[in-house]
Design a protein around this motif. Sequence first.
Motif, PDB file in Angstrom:
ATOM      1  N   ASN A  56     -12.046   6.973  -1.754  1.00 21.44           N
ATOM      2  CA  ASN A  56     -11.804   5.981  -0.709  1.00 21.44           C
ATOM      3  C   ASN A  56     -13.087   5.621   0.031  1.00 21.44           C
ATOM      4  O   ASN A  56     -13.270   4.476   0.454  1.00 21.44           O
ATOM      5  N   LEU A  57     -13.978   6.604   0.185  1.00 21.91           N
ATOM      6  CA  LEU A  57     -15.264   6.331   0.832  1.00 21.91           C
ATOM      7  C   LEU A  57     -16.077   5.352  -0.010  1.00 21.91           C
ATOM      8  O   LEU A  57     -16.666   4.396   0.525  1.00 21.91           O
ATOM      9  N   ASN A  66     -18.312  -0.037  -1.013  1.00 21.58           N
ATOM     10  CA  ASN A  66     -18.418  -1.207  -1.897  1.00 21.58           C
ATOM     11  C   ASN A  66     -18.007  -2.488  -1.174  1.00 21.58           C
ATOM     12  O   ASN A  66     -18.558  -3.563  -1.434  1.00 21.58           O
ATOM     13  N   LYS A  67     -17.022  -2.384  -0.273  1.00 21.95           N
ATOM     14  CA  LYS A  67     -16.624  -3.550   0.515  1.00 21.95           C
ATOM     15  C   LYS A  67     -17.804  -4.042   1.358  1.00 21.95           C
ATOM     16  O   LYS A  67     -18.020  -5.252   1.498  1.00 21.95           O
ATOM     17  N   VAL A  87     -22.378  -7.537   2.716  1.00 18.63           N
ATOM     18  CA  VAL A  87     -23.619  -7.342   3.487  1.00 18.63           C
ATOM     19  C   VAL A  87     -24.745  -6.977   2.523  1.00 18.63           C
ATOM     20  O   VAL A  87     -24.629  -6.031   1.741  1.00 18.63           O
ATOM     21  N   LYS A  88     -25.840  -7.728   2.590  1.00 17.04           N
ATOM     22  CA  LYS A  88     -26.966  -7.512   1.691  1.00 17.04           C
ATOM     23  C   LYS A  88     -28.217  -7.069   2.468  1.00 17.04           C
ATOM     24  O   LYS A  88     -28.439  -7.468   3.599  1.00 17.04           O
ATOM     25  N   ILE A  97     -14.609  -5.164   8.503  1.00 21.98           N
ATOM     26  CA  ILE A  97     -15.791  -5.822   7.955  1.00 21.98           C
ATOM     27  C   ILE A  97     -16.149  -7.090   8.719  1.00 21.98           C
ATOM     28  O   ILE A  97     -17.321  -7.431   8.878  1.00 21.98           O
ATOM     29  N   ASN A  98     -15.137  -7.793   9.256  1.00 24.57           N
ATOM     30  CA  ASN A  98     -15.421  -9.000  10.040  1.00 24.57           C
ATOM     31  C   ASN A  98     -16.159  -8.661  11.328  1.00 24.57           C
ATOM     32  O   ASN A  98     -17.104  -9.351  11.727  1.00 24.57           O
TER      33      ASN A  98
END
Length: 355
Positions: free
Chosen positions: A157-158, A163-164, A169-170, A126-127
């Motif tokens: 898991n997907l 969701n992460k 991120v919007k 994600i970073n």
Amino acid sequence: MTLQDLGYNDYFEKLRIDNNLEDFEIGRVIAEHKGRYIVKNEKGEFEAEITGNLRFSAKSREDFPTVGDWVSLLNYETDFVIIHSILSRLSILSRQAVNKFGELQIIASNIDYGLIVQSVNRDFNINRLERYLTLCFASKIEPIIVITKTDLIDEHNLNDLLNKIKTRVKKIPVVHVSNETKVGMGELKKLLYKGKTYCLLGSSGVGKSSLINSLTGENRMKTASISEGIDRGKHVTTHRELIPIINGAILIDNPGMREVGITGSSDGLESTFEKIYDLIQHCKFSDCTHTSERNCAIQLAIEKGQIDKSHFENYLKMEREKEHYESTVVEKRRKDKDFGKMIKHYKKTRKSNKY
């Protein structure tokens, strides 16, 4: 194939007229390799080199052609042309050059959308995703997140992975696809528009070559096997290339990037970390470091779960990189200026010694 099929539009036609280039042929750079270019237009594909004048007047890497550029052409031969000039770019996708502080690496130009590709396996980070977003925002390019290899994990898991992304991120489109089962390809194709140029961004082994094959309907790009030791595909793409795909869209393939160095543009960071920037503006302390001060707006937001701590830490890291890049640019300019003065003084001294 017409110029419009390659992304030519009224903006570039106006540039052509305003710069008195009506007597020149126009083409688009579709590939680049060690100072040699491939240019394409309605007459075909041509090997190309730049004029000596263009090379002599270039002050930086930005003054040379890159994949995506529209260029005026001279001296048509059977399969060879000369690039006379570069039309002004709508956008430039660039990053900090690897191991070259204070220098930019141009990735491509005249891009409308950046397809940020990450796979669900070990590549997902994600970073790093936020780094690619910053790269796009700084370049005035609209990002689209593409999560690949969804056939490798189950639905639960997907959803956790998606969701992460949504937490950090919007307002950015997120599409998840499988090149094996073709699930999600329909949703991705809806985001590909005629005459628009897309650039693939991601690490090696995330399935970019397989994605291109799916979007062109051809076995166009080589794909490499997955390494069992690191759970990643091998590096396949070695140079940038412009490829027409479905719906009349144009795609620029890009070699996998292990490093995404942040440059001096603050616009990219402000867009990626919009909520953090807003909190900083309303922080109680004007000189707050946002790390340990009591009643700091950032720290209160982290405690309340309004922003993720790792999201803020990633912002701090990238902000430091931006500041370091800006300082190295200033230092490089100073050294270049001092060197120019030395050369000028040497020439003046040498001239006076002749008389």
